[in-house]
Design a protein around this motif. Structure first.
Motif, PDB file in Angstrom:
ATOM      1  N   HIS A 337      51.029  36.672  31.433  1.00 40.42           N
ATOM      2  CA  HIS A 337      51.600  36.535  30.094  1.00 40.42           C
ATOM      3  C   HIS A 337      51.526  35.073  29.628  1.00 40.42           C
ATOM      4  O   HIS A 337      51.121  34.782  28.505  1.00 40.42           O
ATOM      5  N   LEU A 338      51.930  34.166  30.519  1.00 42.26           N
ATOM      6  CA  LEU A 338      51.933  32.743  30.168  1.00 42.26           C
ATOM      7  C   LEU A 338      50.517  32.259  29.873  1.00 42.26           C
ATOM      8  O   LEU A 338      50.274  31.525  28.915  1.00 42.26           O
ATOM      9  N   LEU A 339      49.580  32.681  30.729  1.00 43.53           N
ATOM     10  CA  LEU A 339      48.187  32.279  30.578  1.00 43.53           C
ATOM     11  C   LEU A 339      47.665  32.673  29.193  1.00 43.53           C
ATOM     12  O   LEU A 339      47.055  31.874  28.488  1.00 43.53           O
ATOM     13  N   LYS A 340      47.951  33.928  28.831  1.00 43.56           N
ATOM     14  CA  LYS A 340      47.494  34.420  27.541  1.00 43.56           C
ATOM     15  C   LYS A 340      48.109  33.592  26.415  1.00 43.56           C
ATOM     16  O   LYS A 340      47.461  33.220  25.453  1.00 43.56           O
ATOM     17  N   LYS A 341      49.419  33.301  26.573  1.00 43.91           N
ATOM     18  CA  LYS A 341      50.109  32.575  25.519  1.00 43.91           C
ATOM     19  C   LYS A 341      49.558  31.160  25.367  1.00 43.91           C
ATOM     20  O   LYS A 341      49.305  30.708  24.253  1.00 43.91           O
ATOM     21  N   GLU A 342      49.367  30.466  26.500  1.00 45.27           N
ATOM     22  CA  GLU A 342      48.871  29.091  26.415  1.00 45.27           C
ATOM     23  C   GLU A 342      47.474  29.062  25.805  1.00 45.27           C
ATOM     24  O   GLU A 342      47.135  28.163  25.038  1.00 45.27           O
ATOM     25  N   LEU A 343      46.664  30.079  26.156  1.00 44.49           N
ATOM     26  CA  LEU A 343      45.332  30.177  25.586  1.00 44.49           C
ATOM     27  C   LEU A 343      45.422  30.301  24.071  1.00 44.49           C
ATOM     28  O   LEU A 343      44.714  29.640  23.311  1.00 44.49           O
ATOM     29  N   PHE A 344      46.348  31.130  23.634  1.00 40.61           N
ATOM     30  CA  PHE A 344      46.539  31.372  22.208  1.00 40.61           C
ATOM     31  C   PHE A 344      47.033  30.103  21.501  1.00 40.61           C
ATOM     32  O   PHE A 344      46.555  29.764  20.422  1.00 40.61           O
ATOM     33  N   VAL A 345      47.997  29.419  22.144  1.00 38.54           N
ATOM     34  CA  VAL A 345      48.501  28.164  21.578  1.00 38.54           C
ATOM     35  C   VAL A 345      47.363  27.167  21.453  1.00 38.54           C
ATOM     36  O   VAL A 345      47.209  26.476  20.435  1.00 38.54           O
ATOM     37  N   GLY A 346      46.518  27.086  22.501  1.00 37.12           N
ATOM     38  CA  GLY A 346      45.378  26.171  22.480  1.00 37.12           C
ATOM     39  C   GLY A 346      44.433  26.497  21.327  1.00 37.12           C
ATOM     40  O   GLY A 346      43.973  25.602  20.605  1.00 37.12           O
TER      41      GLY A 346
END
Lengths: 432, 432
Positions: A337-346
């Motif tokens: 979940h975090l990975l997906k979110k950070e990718l999206f934020v990036g």
């Protein structure tokens, strides 16, 4: 007059708390330190050794004559002696050890048997236990006969005939309840306990979470072997926070502020070397594109922006992930979940700020294609930064290493190399 | 079946410690959180609000219907209500406040009157005091009649007729000494106390240094007004360490790991903006030397090394100085000493590593003058890094700001700009 001053100093020093003495010694230049140190009585000097930081302790030990050192180490409790024995010549420790009685020797042995960072290394043998078969009046009698309670005693540990921990009897209940009540009826059985093998950082987290003052330490058969107290835990947490902050900046550990410059310089070499190596590799990436830069020199001025933005946002992700791991908030289940979110934020930040910087670059150099390449490079490097920023601490942790140590270097290295490569590669493909 | 599962969940949740519940809520994705949150009884839910991190607390409050929120806030002690009132709509706080009795209202008021970060904000009104004129038997009677002792009570506070703090009577002495002994004869008068106006971080340092469990808080006339306990202090230290680590990475504060990506992205914008601005300025410094780079393109590949080495060693100095300030180890008297030492370390490391890198550059590009320029630039930039690394946190501190916040950006900005300027300037003067 000089002798009078020394006498005055000695009198003043005698009234100070050992922790204050240790602090004074830390902030004094090395020459003045020795004057104060020489004036301390053995008991106080021993406490100062215990309270001071590792680097200063090592220095004090090195500056002290062997007979005095033996005398003052003899003043320490056996578990405290074990605690600082790393700083002392093993021969001297052996000499002090010989002077201990059998019980003290066994305490020393049991503390030194557990590695630094374990509960066993931090626990103290000082605790009071009562048998579960007694009534409160009898328990109170026992305590009175003992005549002393170790500090931070909020509760007595209740054990059965085989010394197995059964519960805890708070002093409050001992004071307030009827003397005829049974210990086993009054005691709380919901006691947080630790084993000597457990990691001190896990125990510290439990102390914070459950607001503990002192907790029993039991062996694998549940027998009471020691006690862990909040003051030791706070000390551990402080040292940990400190070394984490310094490690992240690439310092080997606590540095004595008054160590000679030469010692300090060498302390920082490993990191400087690693840093030079990574900077050199990133420089070679640029070297691959020298002909492109020759054709369009604006690239040389713009490329550090791409690298720097990647490094900074990546380090934000690293800080979040390290914090999450330290607080146990990142689990196998929610990492994806975090990975997906950070990718999206990036992606989002890349789109927004890539556009801003792209516009600025296009305006500055009067070239729309250059602006487009700049925007695309920033977007891509922020995505790289998010991925690598998540991955590096998680991988280090899974390899059993401290995620705080080295995460930043690895991240910055990747975002530098990738930033230069993406930007100059796009420029070569589309601009020159 | 679904309803059965919920009933099972509810039963399981009821047995958990509020701190564990808060932790579970932190690590759950937002949708699952709401399921758990809805199942909590008001008392437990209130405790979870108290224990959870700021960002998650704000989110929970926003997701809760007003009537339920009022009901669960009503379960909190007045000082705890004041503690979290920042997260709640003032109207709702006012509604809860109305339902308190006069004594509770005044407790709420006295907590909220002190700013975040002060002892007054953290202190609790729960303490037990005894009069100095009594004997131990009488004091014990008083405690028994009260029937309850607040947690973390290791000692009773001794006051005189005007409620002025006179000393502390340990439970140990209350248990072990003769009931006929006078409280004033047995009590310890050497008590560390705080005022509500004092900074919480100073109090925390005293707790660490003197291994305190609980300490009295007195007003300016010495009257006992509250009590500060170690669990609150540990909590404060943890939050402080956390926000320091995040601040240093440029994150506004604790971030909910499961906040929507959009919220997280905006949380990081200020920093990204500052970073882009500084990177842009550094880029303009390179822009000044575009013609020099055009003449000798190797400079473009080598210049990031000079900047990066400066930034990294400067950040080591920054970390040391921040640590020294936080631990009170850097005083006006010894700052000059540190400055001189860091300068010397910078010179030495610059000489050693400047030579190494200079040799590598000379070999790689087959140009001794280029190697010499590289070596000189690294030496000079390390000296700049040492000076700026000392100065920035000290100046921020003297301006009354947190030295951890922004030190790194300012330092890296300076070493980048100066690194490029020194290296390219020397190259223009001596190479092309």
């Amino acid at each position: 007059v000089h002798r009078q001053n020394l006498a005055l100093l000695q009198r003043k020093l005698r009234d100070l708390h050992p922790a204050d003495l240790a602090h004074i010694i830390e902030v004094l230049p090395q020459a003045d330190r020795l004057v104060v140190w020489a004036e301390l009585e053995p008991y106080h000097a021993a406490q100062v050794l215990l309270e001071s930081s590792r680097s200063v302790r090592d220095w004090l030990v090195a500056e002290t004559e062997r007979p005095r050192l033996v005398a003052l180490l003899g003043q320490l409790d056996p578990d405290d002696l074990a605690y600082i024995s790393d700083s002392v010549d093993p021969e001297i420790v052996a000499e002090v050890y010989q002077s201990l009685d059998a019980r003290e020797q066994s305490l020393f042995q049991s503390t030194i048997a557990y590695p630094d960072g374990s509960v066993g290394h931090l626990m103290s043998p000082e605790f009071v236990s009562v048998r579960d078969g007694r009534d409160l009046g009898g328990a109170l009698e026992d305590v009175r006969r003992r005549g002393e309670l170790p500090p931070h005693t909020e509760a007595l540990f209740v054990v059965d005939a085989r010394n197995v921990l059964r519960g805890a009897l708070s002093l409050k209940d001992l004071l307030l309840r009827e003397p005829s009540a049974q210990v086993s009826a009054v005691m709380s059985t919901d006691v947080v306990s630790f084993t000597p093998q457990e990691r001190a950082s896990d125990a510290a987290r439990a102390f914070e979470r459950y607001d503990l003052i002192a907790a029993p330490v039991v062996d694998e058969r549940g027998k009471l072997v020691g006690r862990l107290t909040v003051d030791v835990v706070m000390d551990f947490l402080r040292r940990q926070a400190q070394s984490e902050a310094l490690l992240r900046a690439g310092l080997a550990g606590e540095e004595d502020y008054f160590a000679p410059a030469w010692t300090s310089a060498k302390n920082r070499w490993l990191w400087l070397f690693v840093n030079l190596l990574t900077a050199f590799l990133a420089s070679r990436v640029i070297g691959l594109f020298e002909s492109t830069i020759q054709d369009l020199v604006a690239l040389a001025a713009l490329m550090p922006i791409v690298a720097s933005v990647g490094g900074n946002t990546g380090n934000q992700t690293v800080a979040l992930v390290i914090r999450g791991l330290a607080l146990d908030r990142l689990t196998r289940a929610n990492t994806g979940h975090l990975l997906k979110k950070e990718l999206f934020v990036g992606l989002m930040n890349g789109a927004v700020w890539g556009t801003v910087v792209g516009l600025a670059a296009a305006a500055l150099y009067g070239s729309v294609p250059l602006g487009l390449v700049m925007a695309a490079a920033i977007l891509l490097n922020l995505v790289v930064a998010a991925m690598v920023g998540c991955a590096v601490p998680l991988v280090l942790q899974r390899l059993g290493r401290d995620p705080a140590q080295g995460s930043s270097v690895l991240l910055t290295f990747t975002t530098d190399c990738m930033g230069f490569f993406i930007f100059l590669g796009l420029a070569r493909a589309f601009l020159v």
